[in-house]
Enzyme design. Structure first.
Site, mmCIF file in Angstrom:
data_model
loop_
_atom_site.group_PDB
_atom_site.id
_atom_site.type_symbol
_atom_site.label_atom_id
_atom_site.label_comp_id
_atom_site.label_asym_id
_atom_site.label_seq_id
_atom_site.Cartn_x
_atom_site.Cartn_y
_atom_site.Cartn_z
ATOM 1 N N GLN A 178 0.858 -1.180 -0.137
ATOM 2 C CA GLN A 178 0.016 0.001 -0.034
ATOM 3 C C GLN A 178 1.024 1.376 -0.035
ATOM 4 O OE1 GLN A 178 -3.890 -1.040 2.636
ATOM 5 N NE2 GLN A 178 -1.769 -1.514 3.854
ATOM 6 N N VAL A 214 3.805 3.870 -1.407
ATOM 7 C CA VAL A 214 4.035 4.623 -2.685
ATOM 8 C C VAL A 214 5.565 4.779 -2.950
ATOM 9 C CG1 VAL A 214 1.782 5.383 -2.960
ATOM 10 C CG2 VAL A 214 3.267 6.679 -1.763
ATOM 11 N N HIS A 232 -1.428 1.307 -4.824
ATOM 12 C CA HIS A 232 -1.610 2.830 -4.779
ATOM 13 C C HIS A 232 -0.825 3.628 -5.458
ATOM 14 C CE1 HIS A 232 -3.624 2.076 -0.629
ATOM 15 N NE2 HIS A 232 -4.509 1.815 -1.698
ATOM 16 N N CYS A 261 -0.057 12.994 -16.472
ATOM 17 C CA CYS A 261 -0.672 13.927 -17.031
ATOM 18 C C CYS A 261 -2.267 13.432 -17.070
ATOM 19 C CB CYS A 261 -0.387 14.362 -18.454
ATOM 20 S SG CYS A 261 -1.733 15.547 -19.124
ATOM 21 N N CYS A 297 0.980 20.038 -17.810
ATOM 22 C CA CYS A 297 1.568 19.153 -18.738
ATOM 23 C C CYS A 297 2.247 19.940 -20.029
ATOM 24 C CB CYS A 297 0.617 18.162 -19.413
ATOM 25 S SG CYS A 297 1.417 16.898 -20.386
#
Length: 273
Positions: free
Chosen positions: A98, A100, A116, A124, A175
């Site tokens: 879980q 990151v 996750h 983006c 972006c």
């Protein structure tokens, strides 16, 4: 002397390992919850708020600008090393994390699913282009000179406790390819885990003969559901976690100890334990 946890692990041929924030606290990354499974701080940013409002994005990326350097430099600890050693012994069906922070991979684990997502990537939301978070740090700094000098305490998952600041002056880059909203490539609260990822996890669970939870209270349903499914299928489930878990009534074994010492018997210099 063998422990109940060691006996549980040694008796399994294909372990489904599920890990949470308690694995990474020894690496200097704070966790979210206390021993009773309650929030220690304000819950993380909500997906709808992030996508729907520039002020939320300004606050998130300003805090991330300050929190990222320490998070990005975090190193694996003994828990990550022990689980990598367990995989090297051929006993891990999959390691579902879980977290990151990618610290399991940096410790040598390969059979990893990042439930996750990963904070080291930026996504983006328009054209789906992925880019490197470290490179984006330079973009943030260039667009917001001086913000990196602000004082803030460390918070979970690359966040920083930056308060009483006017975030309206913070410039959030778009972006460069399509002008879309840039978001860390992680699953926020209120956002669904991709269906293909969930299906892949269930496929691994069907191949496992036991489940080991390490450093997670399982309060978030996205992880808890797999323990529910395992218990329903009759698989034994052990949890190594300081404090209450959401699955306490489903467990075969509960060990309330710090993760690294409890798993140290898996390390190469302790395999005789």
């Amino acid at each position: 002397m063998p422990t109940p946890l060691a006996d549980f692990i040694h008796s399994a041929r294909r372990l489904f390992v599920l890990t949470g924030a308690g694995c990474s606290t020894d690496s200097g990354i704070p966790d979210y919850r206390d021993a009773d499974g309650q929030w220690k701080r304000t819950p993380p940013v909500n997906y709808q708020d992030f996508m729907g409002g520039e002020p939320t994005r300004q606050r998130y990326w300003a805090r991330s600008l300050i929190g990222w350097p320490r998070f990005g430099q975090a190193l694996p600890n003994g828990t990550h090393a022990a689980l990598a050693a367990l995989e090297a012994r051929g006993q891990v069906e999959v390691l579902l994390t879980q977290n990151v922070d990618c610290l399991h991979q940096r410790a040598g684990s390969e059979a990893v699913i990042d439930l996750h997502g990963r904070l080291d990537q930026v996504r983006c939301m328009g054209c789906e282009t992925r880019s490197d978070r470290e490179a984006f740090q330079h973009t943030l700094l260039a667009a917001n000179p001086g913000w990196d000098t602000l004082e803030a305490g460390i918070a979970p998952d690359g966040d920083a406790d930056l308060e009483n600041v006017d975030f309206s002056t913070f410039n959030v880059p778009s972006c460069p390819h399509c002008g879309g909203i840039l978001k860390p490539d992680v699953v926020f609260f209120g956002e669904n885990v991709p269906r293909a990822r969930v299906d892949a996890v269930h496929a691994h669970l069907q191949n496992a003969d036991a489940v080991l939870v390490v450093g997670s209270s399982l309060m978030v349903y996205s992880g808890f559901r797999f323990v529910q499914a395992a218990a329903k299928a009759g698989l034994p489930v052990a949890a190594l976690n300081l404090g209450r878990t959401r699955a306490d009534d489903l467990l075969t074994l509960k060990v309330e100890q710090p993760c690294a010492p409890a798993l140290s018997f898996l390390l190469p210099n302790a395999l005789s334990a």
